[in-house]
Write a protein that holds these residues in place. Structure first.
Motif: not given
Lengths: 707, 707
Positions: B228, A704-707, B257, B220, B222, B187, B170
Motif C-alpha cells: 500500500y 487484502y483481507q484486513l479490515k 496486525v 486499516s 494495510r 485496486y 480501502p
C-alpha cells in the motif's frame, strides 16, 4: 480581417471543445461524433436528410429524438424531424403498424423491419418499442460504417425478458460492484432525477434490454414501502419512454418487516392478502411494473422454507398476488446448504428439479449459467434441460466478481456464448442451453435472460473501459443469441473505440482471447473457486477454513499428495449423473474429457499424462505461466492499436493492463507454489520458479483481507 | 463561400462545445470560461499578455501552467509562458525569492506578495508553493472580476497545517460520505493514476490546503504495508507539485496486525523499533510525507490504553519514531466512555487536559469544534484554551453527517466561524478559538486545522452542488480565519455560479442564512443529538435504547414532564465548569443564556417564559415551524437567481431544495409531536398541528433504518 478573426475564434472554440472531449467513457457506445471521411459521410447524408415521424407515443418520440441526435452528430449536419415524408425522398420514416410483417412473417411485438420504400428508409414494427429498437439498429449501421443503401433488415428478439439485475443496496453501495457507488440516488428520489438515469435508459434501449431489477437480491424490505415506491415510480417514469420496465427484488419477510404481520408463510391468508394488496399498490403507481425477483432460503435470506413450505409454494403465492396485472415472478435457483460432505454442484438441482411442473405459469426459475457461482469457466448448470415444464431464465454475471474486478480486461461474450451453445441433449442433439432458455425446446411463451450489472457511478459506468463491452455484449446476445462474440466485439469496438480497420481487427482479437487468458492464469484445466475469501480478490487456493465448508478452496480443488480435482463421476459425488447420458459421456472419462473441464469432474494424478503430452503437474504449471505471459501479449496488442485510440482511454487501459500483469503473476505464483506443496515436483524447465515464497504470497493475500 | 463554410463549421463546433458544457460541477470553482463582457476582458488582456517564469521547480511550473490555463480561458486568447519578461511589459512575472518580503515584513514560507513592477505584475514568495498560492490568488481576482491594475496584495496563512481528512475506506466506501464512493482507486494504484487526482490537487491548492490524510481514522493497518505504501507514494507524486503533503491515519495495533509482533504497547522496545523502521520506510518512499493521524481508544479502536498507557505515551512514541523526518503526529481527542450517568460533554476534557505539557513537540492534539460530535450547533470545545502547552488542531466536519447529507443546502462557514470567533478567555478577552488554534495565544510554532472532507467520486465531487462551497470555505478560512463567511460565499458564488451582481447578492444571502435555518427545523434552542440512530438521517428524538446510552437521543435532550434540556450547570453535570469564568457567566444563567445555547446547558420548564415573550414550548414549536417554512424562502431565493444560473445546475439544486422542504417538515413533525407527549400542550395558534401522527413519523424513520 473578419475572416482572420473568425478563424482565431474557431481555433479557440475547437480547442475548448476538444479539451472537453477527452474520452472519459461516459457516452459508452453511443458516440455520435462526426464521421471524418467525407465520402461515406456524404453517402449517409444523402440517405438521412430528414426523419419522418407522426407518432406521438413516448417510444416513437424517443426513437425520433435519438435518431436526430445521433444522425446530426454523425453526419455533421442538423437532420430535421418532420411529421410526414410527403413527396420527399432520401429520409427515414418511422412507422408503427400493428400488422407489420416482414417476408410474410408477422413480427414479434418488439421485432423491427427496416427496408427501402420510395427512396426512403422505413423503420417499422408493431409497437413503438420495436421502432425504437429499429432506430438504434439504424444508428448502429452508421456507427459501424455499414451501407444504408438497399437496407433490408428484419430482427426479432429471441428472448422476451432481457434484464439487468442490479445488486445495488439502499445505502448506495453495490454488492460485488467495482465501478463506484450505485447510480440510484435514493436520498434524492423522487424529487431529483439524475440526468444519468436517462443516459442509462438510452444505453439499455440501444441494445434491446427491456427490464431492470433495480435492487440487490439480498433485498431490503423498504423498497415495498409507499415511501420507496414513490421513488421507484419516478425511476420507472424515466425508463418507460425507452421500453424498459422496472422490477423489484423482494425480501421474503417483508410482510413481517414492514407489513406488521407475524408471519411470512406463503400459505397464510393474511400473507396472501398482504401481497395482493401490495401488488395492487405497486401497479397503481407503476402501471407497467415488471414483477418480482426473489432470492429465498439462500445464503441466509428468509424464504418459504422457514415455514415448512417449498420454493414453488412461495413463488406461486407471489405470482397469484399479481392477479390480472401483467407481471412475472423470477425465482432464483441459487440455493445450497452447508454440507462438508456434499457437493454444492448438485444442490440447486436436487431442490428444484423435483418441483418441475409445480410452478404457476407466471413464474420463471432463474438459473445461473453454471452450478457453482460465476466462475471463470463452469460447465452449464444441470437444471438446463431438466425442467421442461418450467421456463428457466438464464442468469449471467457481468460484474467481474470472480474475474478480476475492474483491473482485468476480460470480454465475457465467449463465456456467455459457451453456456448458450452447450448442448443439454434434453430433447436430443441440438437442445442447447440457448434453445432451452429461449423457449423453443419446450415451447414456453415466457423466456428470459438476466445479466448482473457491472454498472456504477464511475464516470465511465463500468470502471474498466472494456467492461462496457460486456454490458453491450450481454444486451446483444440477449436479443439474438446466434450472434458471435467476434461480431459483437467488432461492433462495440467500432462504436466505442475506433473504426480504423487494422485496429478493429487487433482489438477484436484481443477481446476474444481475453477470457481464455484469464482462465489460464487463474483457474486452468477446470479448477474453480480458489479465489480470495469473501472479497473474491486474488488467489487463495490454500483456504481451508471459512464460515462454511463450501466457501473454502480445498472443498473444490481437493488437492492431495495423489492429485488434483473434484471427482464428480460415479466414483465420487456423481454430480455428472444430473446430466443427460450424452453429456456424461463427454465429460465422464478422464482420458477424453476436454481439458477445460478436466478438474471439474476428475481427481487426476499429478503425474498422469494428459493429451498434451505433459503430466497434469507440468500442464498446470505451463498454463499458469503461459497465461500470465499472455498478458504481455495483451499489452502489446493494446499498444499496437494506440494510434487509433483516444489518448486518455489508451492510457487508462494501458495502466490497468499493467495491474493485470502484476496480478496474473500473483495468481501464477500463489497457485504453483501452493499446489507444489502437495505435488512435490519441481516447476518444469524452462519455466523459471517464482522468485517469491508461498509465505510472501500468503501475506499479500492476507493484507487484502484486513479490515 | 469559404467564409460561409467557416461560419457553418463554427456554429457546429460551438454547438458541440456548448452541449458538452452543461455545468456538471466537475470543474468546481476553477471555471475558466471566457469573460463575456468585452470591456473588463480587454482590461485583463492588457495586464496579462504573457507569463514570465524561469522556475523549474514543480511548484512554479504548476503555477505557470495553471495561470496559462486559467488566463487563456478567461481572456479568450492564448497567454504564452516565457522564460523572462526582458523588456516586455503588461505581463505576469513569477519569482521565487528566498528573501522575499512585503512592507518590510518577511513573508512566511507559504505567503505570497503580488505587486506591480515596471508595468508587470509580480507574484513572489519564498517558496514555489507561495508562488503557486499567489497564482491562484491572481486567478481569483480575475474570476471575481476585481481589477488587476495597481494590485498590491500580501497574504500569509495564519495556520500552518491546513488539512483535509478523508474518512475513506480501502473498499472504496466513505464513512459518512454522501457523494459517491471514494475518489481513491486502491485496486488500480499505483499503476493507474486517475486524472481526477490531479484535479483534486488543483482544487485544494487553489484554496491553500497543503495536506491530505487520505484514509479513514477508523484505519486499516494495510496502508502501512509495502504494497500500500507504493500506492500512497503514487498519490503523493500527484500531490507534490501542488504543495500538498500526504498523511496517513494509522491503526494503533498495526505492529501486531501486519508487523508480526504480539503487542502494540507503546513502551515496548520492539514496538518502538517497528514504528521507527516503518517511518524510515515511509520516508524513503515519500520524502515529504506529512505524518500520522491517530484515533486511539475511541469507539472501539485499539490504543495505548489497551496496555495501561495513556494518550501521551502513544503519541510521543509515534512522534519519536519519526526521528529526524519532517513529520508530525495528530492525535485525536475524540474519546468518550460509555457512562449512562456521565456527561459525554466532559470526557475528552477529563482525559486530555491533565496531559497538557506531556506531549512531544511534534504532536498536535486534534480537537473537534464542539464537545459532542459535529452537531448543527455546539458550544466550542472546552479543551480550547485549556491546554496552553499543547498545539491544538481544530477539526471541523465538511461532510454533512448531521446536517442533512447531500440533500440539504447548508453553508458551513458560519458554523466554523462561530467556533473560531468564540472567546475562550484563556489569556483574557480576545483569546478566541482561532487564536488558540493559530498559535498566537500560546506561542506555538505548530498550528493546524482539519476538515473532514465532503468529497466523493460523484461527478460534481460533493453530491449537493453547494457542498462545494463548504470545501472552498474551509480552505479559505484555514488560510485566513479573519475572512467573513459573506466574503467567502460571494467569492465562491462568482467563481462557481454566476457573476451577475443581483444574483450574487441573492445567493450569498441564501448561503449565509442556510445554517441558521437548518438549526431551526432540526435542533433549535440548543437541542442536540436527536437524529436517527446510526445512519444519522432524519429525526429520532424518541430514541431511548442504543448500543450505548450516549448514542440515544434522550441522553441529550432529557425531556420529561417538567421540561427540556441538559442541565450542565453546577446543579447538573457541571460541564460548564470546564470553561473559564467569563464563559460560565455567559452560558450559566438560564435567564440570560443566549437562546441558541439554552438547552445545551439548562433544563428549562415547558411553560417557562423566554425573552422572546413565548414559553419554551411555544418558542420550540415556533422555531420548528418557521425553520421548516424558511426552506420555502430558500426555494424562492434560488428561483430568483434562475436567470443567472446554468439550467442543469439550477434544476439540480431546485430538486434538492424540494427534498429539503419535505425533510424539514419531517423533522418538524417528528419533534413537535414527540415533545408534545411530554409537554402535554397544544401546538400554539396560529401554527397548524401536523396532519400525520407520531406513529406515522416513527414508521418513516424506522423504514430508513432497515437493512
Amino acid at each position: 480581417m473578419l475572416l482572420r478573426n473568425v478563424f482565431l475564434l474557431l481555433l479557440l472554440v475547437v480547442a475548448a471543445a476538444s479539451s472537453s472531449r477527452a474520452d472519459d467513457g461516459y457516452r459508452l457506445w453511443l458516440k455520435y461524433d462526426r464521421i471524418a471521411d467525407a465520402a461515406p459521410r456524404q453517402q449517409y447524408q444523402r440517405a438521412a436528410q430528414f426523419i419522418a415521424s407522426s407518432g406521438t407515443t413516448p417510444g416513437v418520440r424517443t426513437a425520433a429524438a435519438e435518431l436526430q441526435r445521433g444522425l446530426s452528430g454523425l453526419l455533421g449536419q442538423a437532420v430535421p424531424v418532420v411529421a410526414a415524408a410527403g413527396s420527399r425522398t432520401g429520409g427515414i420514416v418511422l412507422r408503427v403498424d400493428a400488422q407489420a410483417s416482414a417476408g410474410g412473417q408477422a413480427l414479434k411485438p418488439e421485432g423491427y423491419h427496416i427496408f427501402s420504400e420510395k427512396n426512403n428508409l422505413v423503420i417499422t414494427g408493431r409497437t413503438d418499442r420495436a421502432v425504437l429498437y429499429g432506430a438504434f439498429a439504424l444508428l448502429r449501421q452508421v456507427q459501424t460504417r455499414q451501407p444504408l443503401a438497399g437496407l433490408n433488415v428484419t430482427s426479432n428478439p429471441r428472448i422476451n425478458f432481457r434484464l439487468l439485475n442490479h445488486w445495488d443496496n439502499p445505502n448506495g453501495t453495490v454488492e460485488r460492484g467495482y465501478a463506484g457507488s450505485s447510480i440510484w440516488q435514493w436520498y434524492e428520489l423522487p424529487e431529483r432525477l439524475d440526468p444519468r438515469y436517462t443516459d442509462y435508459a438510452r444505453a439499455n434501449a440501444s441494445i434491446g434490454i427491456n427490464g431492470v431489477v433495480i435492487n440487490n437480491v439480498n433485498a431490503s424490505a423498504r423498497y415495498l414501502s409507499a415511501e420507496y415506491l414513490a421513488k421507484v415510480a419516478a425511476l420507472a417514469g424515466v425508463m418507460r419512454p425507452y421500453g424498459i420496465r422496472v422490477y423489484l427484488s423482494v425480501m421474503w419477510a417483508a410482510p413481517k418487516v414492514i407489513g406488521g404481520l407475524n408471519t411470512a408463510d406463503p400459505l397464510d391468508p393474511a400473507v396472501k392478502q398482504w401481497w395482493a394488496a401490495k401488488s395492487d399498490e405497486i401497479y397503481k403507481a407503476i402501471p407497467d411494473f415488471g414483477g418480482f425477483l426473489v432470492k429465498a432460503n439462500s445464503e441466509g435470506e428468509p424464504g418459504p422454507q422457514d415455514y415448512g413450505r417449498n420454493h414453488a409454494d412461495g413463488a406461486n403465492m407471489l405470482a397469484q398476488s399479481l392477479g390480472r396485472h401483467d407481471g412475472v415472478v423470477m425465482w432464483r435457483a441459487f440455493v445450497y446448504k452447508a454440507n462438508s460432505n456434499g457437493d454444492r454442484f448438485k444442490e440447486a438441482y436436487e431442490e428444484f428439479q423435483p418441483l418441475d411442473g409445480k410452478f404457476d405459469p407466471k413464474v420463471l426459475v432463474q438459473v445461473k449459467n453454471g452450478p457453482i457461482d460465476f466462475q471463470a469457466r463452469e460447465p452449464f448448470h444441470p437444471l438446463f434441460g431438466a425442467m421442461p415444464k418450467t421456463p428457466l431464465l438464464l442468469e449471467v454475471q457481468l460484474t467481474q466478481e470472480y474475474l478480476g474486478f475492474a483491473t482485468h480486461l476480460v470480454y465475457l461474450a465467449p463465456l456467455i456464448k459457451e453456456c448458450l451453445e452447450a448442448d443439454t441433449y434434453a430433447k436430443g442433439p441440438g437442445s442447447t442451453v440457448a434453445k432451452v432458455v429461449d423457449g423453443t425446446v419446450d415451447h414456453h411463451e415466457l423466456s428470459g435472460i438476466a445479466g448482473v450489472a457491472n454498472i456504477g457511478a464511475d464516470r465511465n459506468w463500468t470502471g474498466h473501459p472494456v467492461g462496457q463491452a460486456n454490458w453491450y455484449a450481454f444486451g446483444r446476445l440477449a436479443w439474438d443469441h446466434m450472434l458471435s462474440p467476434e461480431t459483437i466485439a467488432a461492433e462495440w469496438t467500432k462504436m466505442t473505440l475506433t473504426t480504423e480497420p487494422a485496429a478493429v481487427r487487433t482489438l477484436t482479437n484481443l477481446l476474444e482471447q481475453s477470457r481464455s487468458i484469464y482462465v489460464r492464469y487463474t483457474t486452468p484445466l477446470g479448477l474453480h473457486h480458489i479465489m480470495g475469501e469473501s472479497i473474491h480478490y486474488g488467489p487463495q487456493p490454500w483456504l481451508a477454513k471459512a464460515g462454511r465448508p463450501d466457501w473454502t478452496a480445498v472443498y473444490y480443488h481437493k488437492a492431495d499428495s495423489v492429485g488434483l480435482g473434484f471427482d464428480r463421476t460415479a466414483g465420487g459425488s456423481n454430480a455428472l449423473a444430473l446430466y443427460k447420458p450424452e453429456v456424461q459421456k463427454q465429460w465422464g472419462n478422464a482420458q477424453t474429457c476436454p481439458l477445460n473441464y478436466l478438474l471439474w469432474f476428475h481427481h487426476v494424478g499429478w503425474r498422469q499424462p494428459l493429451p498434451t503430452g505433459r503430466t497434469l503437474w507440468n500442464e498446470l504449471c505451463t498454463r499458469y505461466y503461459t497465461g500470465a505471459d499472455s498478458v504481455l501479449w495483451m499489452q502489446q496488442q493494446w499498444a499496437a492499436a494506440k494510434p487509433a485510440l483516444d489518448p486518455a482511454l489508451y492510457a487508462d487501459v494501458a495502466a490497468r493492463l499493467q495491474t493485470q500483469r502484476k496480478e496474473a503473476l500473483w495468481w501464477r505464483d500463489a497457485c504453483v507454489l501452493y499446489f507444489q506443496t502437495l505435488a512435490r515436483q519441481p516447476i518444469p524447465a524452462p519455466l523459471v520458479p517464482p522468485a517469491r515464497s508461498l509465505a510472501d504470497v500468503k501475506n499479500l493475500v492476507q493484507l487484502y483481507q484486513l479490515k
